[in-house]
Design a protein around this motif. Sequence first.
Motif, PDB file in Angstrom:
ATOM      1  N   GLY A 209       0.942  -1.024  -0.166  1.00 60.91           N
ATOM      2  CA  GLY A 209       0.116  -0.300   0.367  1.00 60.91           C
ATOM      3  C   GLY A 209       0.559   0.792   0.330  1.00 60.91           C
ATOM      4  O   GLY A 209       1.830   0.950   0.173  1.00 60.91           O
ATOM      5  N   ILE A 210       0.059   2.381  -0.150  1.00 60.42           N
ATOM      6  CA  ILE A 210       1.004   3.747   0.357  1.00 60.42           C
ATOM      7  C   ILE A 210       0.342   4.050   0.861  1.00 60.42           C
ATOM      8  O   ILE A 210      -0.331   4.797   0.926  1.00 60.42           O
ATOM      9  CB  ILE A 210       0.559   4.262  -1.247  1.00 60.42           C
ATOM     10  CG1 ILE A 210       1.316   3.438  -2.978  1.00 60.42           C
ATOM     11  CG2 ILE A 210       1.501   5.540  -1.699  1.00 60.42           C
ATOM     12  CD1 ILE A 210       1.155   4.223  -4.272  1.00 60.42           C
ATOM     13  N   ILE A 211       1.152   5.003   2.080  1.00 60.36           N
ATOM     14  CA  ILE A 211       1.157   5.382   2.857  1.00 60.36           C
ATOM     15  C   ILE A 211       0.947   6.870   2.507  1.00 60.36           C
ATOM     16  O   ILE A 211       1.900   7.968   2.263  1.00 60.36           O
ATOM     17  CB  ILE A 211       2.716   5.402   3.712  1.00 60.36           C
ATOM     18  CG1 ILE A 211       2.579   3.961   4.479  1.00 60.36           C
ATOM     19  CG2 ILE A 211       1.783   6.572   5.815  1.00 60.36           C
ATOM     20  CD1 ILE A 211       4.037   3.438   4.977  1.00 60.36           C
ATOM     21  N   THR A 212      -0.073   7.579   2.953  1.00 61.10           N
ATOM     22  CA  THR A 212       0.027   8.936   2.655  1.00 61.10           C
ATOM     23  C   THR A 212      -0.346  10.120   4.145  1.00 61.10           C
ATOM     24  O   THR A 212      -0.274  11.103   3.642  1.00 61.10           O
ATOM     25  CB  THR A 212      -1.934   9.605   2.266  1.00 61.10           C
ATOM     26  OG1 THR A 212      -2.696   8.706   2.761  1.00 61.10           O
ATOM     27  CG2 THR A 212      -1.844   8.391   0.640  1.00 61.10           C
ATOM     28  N   GLU A 213      -0.457   9.237   5.385  1.00 61.27           N
ATOM     29  CA  GLU A 213      -0.736  10.220   6.897  1.00 61.27           C
ATOM     30  C   GLU A 213      -0.072   9.036   7.715  1.00 61.27           C
ATOM     31  O   GLU A 213       0.349   7.552   7.382  1.00 61.27           O
ATOM     32  CB  GLU A 213      -1.744  11.071   6.555  1.00 61.27           C
ATOM     33  CG  GLU A 213      -2.380  11.907   6.662  1.00 61.27           C
ATOM     34  CD  GLU A 213      -3.797  12.582   6.421  1.00 61.27           C
ATOM     35  OE1 GLU A 213      -4.144  12.167   7.579  1.00 61.27           O
ATOM     36  OE2 GLU A 213      -4.003  13.123   5.389  1.00 61.27           O
TER      37      GLU A 213
END
Length: 477
Positions: A209-213
Amino acid sequence: MTKYNKITPEIAEKLQAIVGEKRFFAGDAVKDDFSHDEMPIYGKYYPEVVCEVESTDEVSQIMRLCCENNIPVTPRGAGTGLVGGCVPLCGGVVLCTTRMNKILSYDMNNLVVHIQPGVLLCDLAADALTRGLMYPPDPGEKTATVGGNVSTNAGGMRAVKYGVTRDYVLAMTVVLPDGRVMELGKTVCKTSSGYSLLHLMIGSEGTLGIITELTLKLIPKPAMDVSLILPFSDVETAIASVPQIKLANLDPQSIEFMERDIVDSSAAFTGNSVFPTVVNGKEAGAYILVTLVGDSEAELTVKMDRLGELAESCGAYDTLVVWTDGLKKDVWAARSAFLTVIEADTKLLDELDVVVPVDRIADFLVYTRAAGKAEGITIRNFGHAGDGNLHIYCCANDMELDEFKRRSKAVMDKCYAKCSEFGGQVSGEHAIGHAKKQYLHESVGDTAFGLMQAIKQVFDPKGILNPGKVCTNVEEV
């Protein structure tokens, strides 16, 4: 092997519409930097397009579009990695998070900070200090993004006292490969609430997944600190002192080791000769650098006296106190410059980032030198003596690239095997990327490696997110 689709003009137009014309790059507008990280020996791989994102929603839209069209996406922060973890092996989209660089808020009651993943480590550390707080993880590359640190579970010089990045992540927002947004973790200090998807995401190198916060734990800034240089005759004697230092109830913030050759190179490169080469008439061959923290000068004085007595009994030539802010800055700047120094001195470079039990450090260093000598490869090293994490570099200046790769791999094969024999791990903090997959597989075995691949399949059944990294193989373009 997964087959991916190319980005058509229609898809490129949709991607550009998501991020805007000024944050979308294609063709010749894609900078060379996006094709590699800080270890160019592992090759260059160019994306078809780069999207510089600024929000969770933009990331979600891009992932949904790419999932629908079977297009690979490679997340990237500052690009300071050393294992080819952020390079686009299969072309497609590089999703760059460096514009997501806001420190969003502090919660002083719960001692946490809420940030975007593109915040630089140095910026977070400095900002926290202005509030009397400290973000303990201290990886050597201060211009890395915190999101990159979380994705690789970076460690650093203060890990011996405070732990690694994983220990400070309380919660995160993640965009899954199909574009769904998921909140993981809470602003609490403990949980027994099912499988920890939060900790599965930490260290997954942008493959799940891509961490955004991020919500990160902070601690009160230590009132005082002091560093001490312990010169020894050789690295074996220096390393032998480390278990004794750890047993002495000093609770050191960091315990670093370095050999004389890298200290001399650092002094020549930086003009900063803070590590003495002759102490009490004796040539120093290696050093231990210790940092102690306390609430008062009196407390630190007691700790320093105890360390001085211990160091003398372990064969140190002296205990040199680094007390003033200016001198501490110079000493740690010299230590932080070691990789830069090696890069400046070396045309061809490869690295091991192994971690071994502390009492096997000296044996492992002796083995790596012998392995390098057998292959005609120069070995240089330094590392975190307190936790057994060693940075060992294969170096050459007068060798053809293919020959260097062959010889370096021979050294790597021997050293990773010896690391496993000593009960160590393939990577202490730089992670796996695409460069160390073979050694991870050999180290953990078929069963564990297969389970990693199965986890990847659950999160990313199409295999579009950061393909070819950690435990997956692809046809490289």
